[in-house]
Design an enzyme around this catalytic site. Structure first.
Site, PDB file in Angstrom:
ATOM      1  N   ARG A  69       0.934  -1.181   0.017  1.00 14.84           N
ATOM      2  CA  ARG A  69      -0.103  -0.137  -0.117  1.00 14.84           C
ATOM      3  C   ARG A  69       0.844   1.223   0.090  1.00 14.84           C
ATOM      4  O   ARG A  69       2.020   1.233   0.584  1.00 14.84           O
ATOM      5  CB  ARG A  69      -0.978  -0.079   1.182  1.00 14.84           C
ATOM      6  CG  ARG A  69      -2.095  -0.789   1.266  1.00 14.84           C
ATOM      7  CD  ARG A  69      -3.091  -0.294   0.418  1.00 14.84           C
ATOM      8  NE  ARG A  69      -4.250  -1.071   0.284  1.00 14.84           N
ATOM      9  CZ  ARG A  69      -4.615  -2.043  -0.454  1.00 14.84           C
ATOM     10  NH1 ARG A  69      -3.567  -2.455  -1.469  1.00 14.84           N
ATOM     11  NH2 ARG A  69      -5.705  -2.887  -0.457  1.00 14.84           N
ATOM     12  N   GLU A 120      -3.451   7.535  -4.706  1.00 18.31           N
ATOM     13  CA  GLU A 120      -3.619   7.106  -6.071  1.00 18.31           C
ATOM     14  C   GLU A 120      -5.043   7.677  -6.482  1.00 18.31           C
ATOM     15  O   GLU A 120      -6.011   7.810  -5.775  1.00 18.31           O
ATOM     16  CB  GLU A 120      -4.041   5.649  -5.846  1.00 18.31           C
ATOM     17  CG  GLU A 120      -2.408   4.981  -5.590  1.00 18.31           C
ATOM     18  CD  GLU A 120      -2.773   3.555  -5.339  1.00 18.31           C
ATOM     19  OE1 GLU A 120      -3.776   2.759  -5.663  1.00 18.31           O
ATOM     20  OE2 GLU A 120      -1.845   2.887  -4.658  1.00 18.31           O
ATOM     21  N   HIS A 148      -0.894   0.547 -10.067  1.00 17.33           N
ATOM     22  CA  HIS A 148      -1.613  -0.515  -8.923  1.00 17.33           C
ATOM     23  C   HIS A 148      -2.367  -1.445  -9.670  1.00 17.33           C
ATOM     24  O   HIS A 148      -3.535  -1.491  -9.704  1.00 17.33           O
ATOM     25  CB  HIS A 148      -2.851   0.437  -8.133  1.00 17.33           C
ATOM     26  CG  HIS A 148      -3.107  -0.259  -6.920  1.00 17.33           C
ATOM     27  ND1 HIS A 148      -3.498   0.259  -5.659  1.00 17.33           N
ATOM     28  CD2 HIS A 148      -3.038  -1.814  -6.662  1.00 17.33           C
ATOM     29  CE1 HIS A 148      -3.707  -1.019  -4.674  1.00 17.33           C
ATOM     30  NE2 HIS A 148      -3.363  -1.822  -5.297  1.00 17.33           N
TER      31      HIS A 148
HETATM   32  O1  A2R Z   1       3.392  -9.338  11.677  1.00 15.71           O
HETATM   33  P1  A2R Z   1       2.788 -10.692  11.474  1.00 15.71           P
HETATM   34  O2  A2R Z   1       3.544 -11.931  12.063  1.00 15.71           O
HETATM   35  O3  A2R Z   1       1.184 -10.704  11.689  1.00 15.71           O
HETATM   36  O4  A2R Z   1       2.969 -10.973   9.901  1.00 15.71           O
HETATM   37  C1  A2R Z   1       2.035 -10.290   8.708  1.00 15.71           C
HETATM   38  C2  A2R Z   1       2.649  -9.064   8.305  1.00 15.71           C
HETATM   39  N1  A2R Z   1       2.416  -7.787   8.980  1.00 15.71           N
HETATM   40  C3  A2R Z   1       3.453  -6.986   9.704  1.00 15.71           C
HETATM   41  N2  A2R Z   1       4.747  -7.327   9.614  1.00 15.71           N
HETATM   42  C4  A2R Z   1       5.519  -6.026  10.112  1.00 15.71           C
HETATM   43  N3  A2R Z   1       4.980  -5.067  10.795  1.00 15.71           N
HETATM   44  C5  A2R Z   1       3.617  -5.091  10.888  1.00 15.71           C
HETATM   45  N4  A2R Z   1       3.098  -4.003  11.445  1.00 15.71           N
HETATM   46  C6  A2R Z   1       2.907  -5.868  10.232  1.00 15.71           C
HETATM   47  N5  A2R Z   1       1.588  -6.294   9.903  1.00 15.71           N
HETATM   48  C7  A2R Z   1       1.261  -7.280   9.280  1.00 15.71           C
HETATM   49  O5  A2R Z   1       2.260  -8.920   7.024  1.00 15.71           O
HETATM   50  C8  A2R Z   1       1.967 -11.197   7.893  1.00 15.71           C
HETATM   51  O6  A2R Z   1       3.196 -11.991   7.373  1.00 15.71           O
HETATM   52  C9  A2R Z   1       1.822 -10.133   6.510  1.00 15.71           C
HETATM   53  C10 A2R Z   1       0.223 -10.024   5.963  1.00 15.71           C
HETATM   54  O7  A2R Z   1      -0.205 -11.422   5.469  1.00 15.71           O
HETATM   55  P2  A2R Z   1      -1.584 -11.513   5.093  1.00 15.71           P
HETATM   56  O8  A2R Z   1      -2.566 -11.056   6.126  1.00 15.71           O
HETATM   57  O9  A2R Z   1      -1.826 -12.896   4.617  1.00 15.71           O
HETATM   58  O10 A2R Z   1      -1.882 -10.721   3.750  1.00 15.71           O
HETATM   59  P3  A2R Z   1      -1.511 -10.810   2.221  1.00 15.71           P
HETATM   60  O11 A2R Z   1      -2.977 -11.817   1.775  1.00 15.71           O
HETATM   61  O12 A2R Z   1      -0.318 -11.431   2.158  1.00 15.71           O
HETATM   62  O13 A2R Z   1      -1.994  -9.455   1.657  1.00 15.71           O
HETATM   63  C11 A2R Z   1      -0.964  -8.575   2.214  1.00 15.71           C
HETATM   64  C12 A2R Z   1      -0.916  -7.052   1.626  1.00 15.71           C
HETATM   65  C13 A2R Z   1      -2.814  -6.795   1.360  1.00 15.71           C
HETATM   66  O14 A2R Z   1      -3.302  -6.458   2.704  1.00 15.71           O
HETATM   67  C14 A2R Z   1      -2.647  -5.562   0.497  1.00 15.71           C
HETATM   68  O15 A2R Z   1      -2.346  -4.474   1.139  1.00 15.71           O
HETATM   69  C15 A2R Z   1      -1.365  -5.793  -0.322  1.00 15.71           C
HETATM   70  O16 A2R Z   1      -0.708  -7.135   0.178  1.00 15.71           O
HETATM   71  O17 A2R Z   1      -1.740  -6.209  -1.632  1.00 15.71           O
END
Ligand code: A2R
Length: 313
Positions: free
Chosen positions: A231, A260, A279
């Site tokens: 993002r 955007e 995007h």
């Molecule tokens: O931090 P963790 O252990 O919850 O791992 C998640 C990580 N994550 C973060 N890492 C560092 N600092 C943060 N504040 C933080 N918040 C979240 O991001 C996890 O490994 C990853 C998110 O994975 P998913 O929820 O499976 O999302 P996905 O499907 O991979 O999509 C990621 C994003 C979407 O939300 C769109 O914004 C973009 O990719 O297209």
């Protein structure tokens, strides 16, 4: 014939997929309305579902008190006020998984394009410079280099697997360590210092806002490359522009931006070390159809009072 339930789409997506909604719903499109407020008022009693691809705020929910489900088109739902929906008893869904491979492919493509300077090379040929000036200057290798993935969720893991095929040395930063054979960094700055290429693929929202800041960019350094397919909010865009201008950061490949579709002129002006994309990481016919169908399934289930396929609240 009984009337199909009214749903309101706030912002568009793939038209082929949106057209399929007509089979089940009476579809209203807010962006096509001459008077959006009048459309909302006319749907106040009957609208039972909202679909969106960008933003859905509490005011819209209040205008449509009989809505049971908000089906968001996209995996990142930072534009939807989920807390407001939950407080009103509205179910919210997103479209995870069906786009993970597509976004991962694109992350690699953008990494390749940025490091191997493919758009610049294309221009070099078109502008006749190959004939006038001879061979283009050399680029940087992708295979075998050190890559840091910020976020190792559904998409991040797919990126990592592709990087493994490129014989890359893979590290990641997340808040919690994952059960994977890659090096975990508890500190994003430390990881940025150690890698050549940093790919951001975390969700948007408050917890990741400007997580890629000046310190991280400086750690990545003059030979480093930033790839953002997460993002726009994840990267401090002003700090990024300054780092690129000063030569403190080597290059950037960006598919997402803070505001955007507006992209800062300073980024547009940097034609040699910046690759810009509108995007479009998940924007193939196949994946957008799959995402649209998932929106439809969630709408059907939510309106029927059943559990959603991909709930977020
Ligand atoms: O931090 P963790 O252990 O919850 O791992 C998640 C990580 N994550 C973060 N890492 C560092 N600092 C943060 N504040 C933080 N918040 C979240 O991001 C996890 O490994 C990853 C998110 O994975 P998913 O929820 O499976 O999302 P996905 O499907 O991979 O999509 C990621 C994003 C979407 O939300 C769109 O914004 C973009 O990719 O297209």
């Amino acid at each position: 014939m009984t009337k199909k339930p009214d749903i309101l789409i706030l912002s568009p997506w793939y038209d082929v997929a949106m057209a399929e909604l007509d089979e089940h719903f009476t579809v209203h499109k807010l962006w096509e309305a001459k008077d959006p407020a009048a459309l909302l008022a006319s749907l106040r009693d009957t609208c039972v579902g909202i679909a969106d691809s960008k933003v859905c705020d509490a005011a819209t929910m209040d205008a449509l008190p009989n809505v049971k489900v908000i089906a968001h088109h996209g995996v990142g739902y930072d534009g939807v006020d989920v807390a407001a929906a939950t407080a009103r008893g509205i179910k919210v869904s997103n479209t995870p998984d069906v786009l993970s491979d597509e976004v991962a492919d694109f992350a690699i493509a953008l990494t390749m394009a940025t490091c191997r300077r493919i758009p610049q090379a294309d221009r070099y040929v078109r502008e006749g410079r190959w004939e006038r000036e001879g061979d283009m200057t050399f680029t940087h290798r992708v295979w075998g280099r050190k890559i840091g993935i910020l976020g190792l969720g559904r998409i991040g893991i797919e990126i990592a697997q592709r990087c493994a095929a490129f014989k890359m040395d893979i590290a990641y930063h997340t808040r919690t360590r994952k059960d994977v054979p890659y090096k975990h960094y508890a500190s994003l700055v430390d990881m940025a210092r150690d890698v050549d290429i940093l790919i951001a693929i975390v969700p948007g929202g408050d917890s990741t806002k400007h997580i890629v800041n000046r310190e991280v960019l400086d750690a990545l350094g003059p030979n480093g490359t930033l790839i953002n397919v997460a993002r726009g909010s994840v990267v401090d865009e002003d700090a990024l522009i300054a780092a690129l201008k000063d030569g403190r950061l080597g290059a950037a490949g960006l598919d997402v931006f803070a505001d955007e579709p507006r992209v800062p002129q300073a980024l547009k002006d940097m034609t040699e070390n910046v690759v810009l994309q509108p995007h479009q990481a998940s924007a193939t016919h196949d994946t957008r159809l799959a995402m649209g169908r998932l929106v439809m399934e969630n709408l059907l289930l939510g309106i029927a009072g059943k559990p959603l396929v991909t709930p977020v609240n």
